[in-house]
Scaffold this active site. Structure first.
Site: not given
Ligand code: DX5
Ligand code: ZN
Length: 223
Positions: A16, A43, A76, A145, A151-152, A183-185, A205
């Site tokens: 990401s 994103d 988003m 999700m 947010f990342g 996607d996420g964490g 990300g």
């Molecule tokens: C969050 C985004 C993700 C984000 C993931 O809204 O959709 O794609 O960049 O970031 P990480 O991998 O740091 O959780």
């Molecule tokens: Zn994403």
């Protein structure tokens, strides 16, 4: 890319760009491509659907010129019907919209496909997998999700694993050509759990871009 095109024995990694150094985007793109990335995840946030703002089709167009990897655009935003065509024109290979942002989801999916892109649908963490039942047969990708979007760097929500398994069962039962992206964490530990539960694509990300060695991070996710 349909489920057939994805080798079920190996997972695809989509870094990401949200966590990349925006002042050095060309170098970052080259680095993740060289490190073994399979897609680039972009994103797009509008400050309305999610409490953050990122970028629009202009940046996607620049990224398109900089990498040969497929562009996986995660919208988003409110009213994706209005903006999806501009992201496709900018070079998006995949357009993923949020179920929560689409009162006419079926029509939206058809419109994306008619413009030549692959269509994905995303579900926020609080939404149950059965909401996808009537659309799974129509889409190329489902994006689950595993954090609240915006947010990342957030913590993986473990409940997502049950949702991945549930969606995997439906896809397999009906032989749908739809891949599961999470996607996420995502890191080496949560990523492995997602793959075991049935995910095909991992978005990551901060795990990749905060690592001193992108190749090692992507390699760890693929193992
Ligand atoms: C969050 C985004 C993700 C984000 C993931 O809204 O959709 O794609 O960049 O970031 P990480 O991998 O740091 O959780
Ligand atoms: Zn994403």
């Amino acid at each position: 890319m349909t489920q057939d095109a994805v080798d079920q024995r190996k997972v695809l990694i989509a870094p990401s760009l949200l966590a990349a150094d925006f002042a050095n985007l060309a170098e970052e793109l080259q680095a993740v491509e060289k490190a073994g990335a399979d897609l680039i995840h972009l994103d797009v946030m509008d400050g309305r659907f999610v409490p953050n703002i990122t970028f629009g089709p202009g940046l996607v167009k620049s990224v398109r010129k900089t990498t040969r990897l497929p562009l996986d655009v995660h919208l988003m935003i409110e009213n994706p019907a209005k903006f999806a065509p501009r992201f496709i024109e900018a070079g998006a290979d995949y357009i993923t919209v949020h179920l929560e942002a689409c009162p006419h989801l079926h029509r939206q999916i058809q419109a994306i496909k008619e413009l030549g892109a692959k269509a994905g649908v995303s579900l926020n963490p609080h939404n149950p997998p059965f909401l996808l039942d009537e659309i799974l047969g129509e889409i190329d990708l489902v994006l689950l999700m595993s954090v609240n979007p915006g947010f990342g760097g957030q913590k993986f929500i473990e409940q997502t694993l049950n949702k991945i398994s549930a969606v995997r069962s439906i896809i397999d039962e009906y032989d749908y050509e739809c891949v599961i992206e999470v996607d996420g964490g995502i890191n080496n530990i949560t990523g492995e759990k997602c793959v075991k539960a049935g995910a095909n694509i991992l978005v990551a990300g901060s795990y990749i871009f905060n690592s001193p060695d992108y190749g090692q991070a992507i390699g760890a996710l693929k193992e």
